[in-house]
Write a protein that holds these residues in place. Structure first.
Motif, PDB file in Angstrom:
ATOM      1  N   PHE A  15      33.498  44.417  31.502  1.00 57.02           N
ATOM      2  CA  PHE A  15      34.668  44.369  30.630  1.00 57.02           C
ATOM      3  C   PHE A  15      35.784  43.540  31.260  1.00 57.02           C
ATOM      4  N   ILE A  16      36.046  43.755  32.539  1.00 57.14           N
ATOM      5  CA  ILE A  16      37.095  43.005  33.232  1.00 57.14           C
ATOM      6  C   ILE A  16      36.712  41.527  33.335  1.00 57.14           C
ATOM      7  N   ALA A  17      35.453  41.257  33.641  1.00 57.69           N
ATOM      8  CA  ALA A  17      34.990  39.871  33.745  1.00 57.69           C
ATOM      9  C   ALA A  17      35.103  39.149  32.407  1.00 57.69           C
ATOM     10  N   CYS A 195      40.979  44.428  42.916  1.00 61.76           N
ATOM     11  CA  CYS A 195      40.080  43.520  43.630  1.00 61.76           C
ATOM     12  C   CYS A 195      39.235  42.707  42.660  1.00 61.76           C
ATOM     13  N   LEU A 196      38.753  43.354  41.609  1.00 63.30           N
ATOM     14  CA  LEU A 196      37.954  42.625  40.620  1.00 63.30           C
ATOM     15  C   LEU A 196      38.780  41.546  39.932  1.00 63.30           C
ATOM     16  N   PHE A 197      39.973  41.893  39.486  1.00 67.25           N
ATOM     17  CA  PHE A 197      40.837  40.944  38.794  1.00 67.25           C
ATOM     18  C   PHE A 197      41.117  39.725  39.667  1.00 67.25           C
ATOM     19  N   GLU A 198      41.523  39.975  40.907  1.00 63.85           N
ATOM     20  CA  GLU A 198      41.883  38.866  41.793  1.00 63.85           C
ATOM     21  C   GLU A 198      40.671  38.015  42.148  1.00 63.85           C
ATOM     22  N   SER A 199      39.536  38.661  42.386  1.00 62.00           N
ATOM     23  CA  SER A 199      38.317  37.908  42.710  1.00 62.00           C
ATOM     24  C   SER A 199      37.918  37.004  41.552  1.00 62.00           C
ATOM     25  N   LEU A 200      37.904  37.547  40.354  1.00 61.05           N
ATOM     26  CA  LEU A 200      37.513  36.759  39.185  1.00 61.05           C
ATOM     27  C   LEU A 200      38.481  35.596  38.958  1.00 61.05           C
ATOM     28  N   ARG A 201      39.764  35.865  39.110  1.00 54.98           N
ATOM     29  CA  ARG A 201      40.769  34.808  38.939  1.00 54.98           C
ATOM     30  C   ARG A 201      40.538  33.671  39.938  1.00 54.98           C
ATOM     31  N   ASN A 202      40.264  34.032  41.181  1.00 51.37           N
ATOM     32  CA  ASN A 202      40.082  33.022  42.223  1.00 51.37           C
ATOM     33  C   ASN A 202      38.744  32.291  42.104  1.00 51.37           C
TER      34      ASN A 202
END
Length: 225
Positions: A15-17, A195-202
C-alpha cells in the motif's frame, strides 16, 4: 516511459509503495496480500524457485493476468526447451515473461537460444544467489530480480532495464533502518512506516535520471498494440 517497479511483500508495504508509483507483486504461493489491490495488468507474479510448481504458477497467472511474471530459473541448459514451453503458456496470461539464465553454458548464447519474445531476468547477486552468466550476454530488455537498490541502479548502467522488483528495504525497516540513496542507515525518528516512506522516496530518486533504452521503449509499444 519509466522503469516498472514492483514490490512483493505485506499488504501494508504494498500500500505504501503504491503511493510512490510502485506496483503490487506476489509469489504464486501467496496471493493473499494482493487480494485488495487491482493486480490485473499491473502486477508482478513471482515464483518459488526452490520448490517450483508450474501448475500452481499457471493457475495464478490465469487468475491474476499480471503485467510481468518469471519463468523457472534456467539452472541447466538442457532444461531450457522445457522451460521455454512453460514460458509460452505463461505468455498467454502475462504481458511480459522473463527467462532467468543461470547456467554458465548460456554465456554469449542468449540471443541464439532464447526467443526475442521474452525479456531476460537478471538475478542481482546477494548472499542467497545470483547468476554466473556474464552481463554482456544480457542483450535485450531485462528485469532485475531482487538485491540492494543501489546495486540495481548500478547494474542499470550496463543493462537495458525495463523493470525491477525489490523488497530488501522492508527488512531493514524492521530494525529502524532506511535507504538514503547510497546506503542503509538508522532513521532519525525511527518507525517502520517512516523507513518505508523514506526508502521508497530515495529509490525513486535514483531512477529519476535513468534513460530507458530504445529497445525497451519499442518492446513496450509492441505489448500495448
Amino acid at each position: 516511459m519509466e522503469v516498472f517497479k514492483f514490490i512483493a511483500h505485506s499488504k501494508k508495504a504494498i500500500f505504501i509503495a503504491a503511493q510512490h508509483g510502485w506496483y503490487p507483486g506476489a509469489r504464486y504461493t501467496n496471493l493473499r496480500d494482493v487480494k485488495t489491490f487491482d493486480f490485473e495488468g499491473v502486477g508482478f507474479l513471482d515464483i518459488d524457485w526452490k520448490n517450483y510448481d508450474f501448475s500452481r504458477h499457471i493457475d495464478a497467472a490465469a487468475q491474476k493476468k499480471p503485467k510481468m511474471t518469471i519463468a523457472r530459473d534456467v539452472e541447466c541448459i538442457f532444461k531450457l526447451d522445457h522451460i521455454l514451453r512453460e514460458a509460452e503458456q505463461l505468455a498467454l496470461y502475462s504481458d511480459y515473461v522473463a527467462i532467468v539464465p543461470k547456467d554458465p553454458l548460456l554465456n554469449g548464447r542468449l540471443s541464439e537460444l532464447i526467443p526475442s519474445d521474452y525479456i531476460l531476468g537478471y538475478s542481482v547477486p546477494t548472499r542467497y544467489g545470483g547468476t554466473e552468466v556474464s552481463l554482456q550476454s544480457f542483450d535485450r530488455p531485462v528485469h532485475l530480480l531482487g538485491g540492494r537498490p543501489d546495486v540495481q541502479r548500478q547494474l542499470a548502467e550496463k543493462l537495458k532495464v525495463i523493470s525491477l522488483d525489490c523488497n530488501r528495504f522492508t527488512f531493514d525497516a524492521r530494525f529502524g533502518d532506511y535507504f538514503d540513496g547510497q546506503t542503509f542507515r538508522p532513521h532519525p525518528e525511527g518507525g517502520y512506516e517512516n523507513c518505508l516512506f523514506e526508502s521508497l522516496r530515495n529509490i525513486n530518486k535514483l531512477w529519476d535520471d535513468y534513460i530507458v533504452h530504445e529497445d525497451v521503449k519499442n518492446l513496450a509499444k509492441l505489448v500495448t498494440l
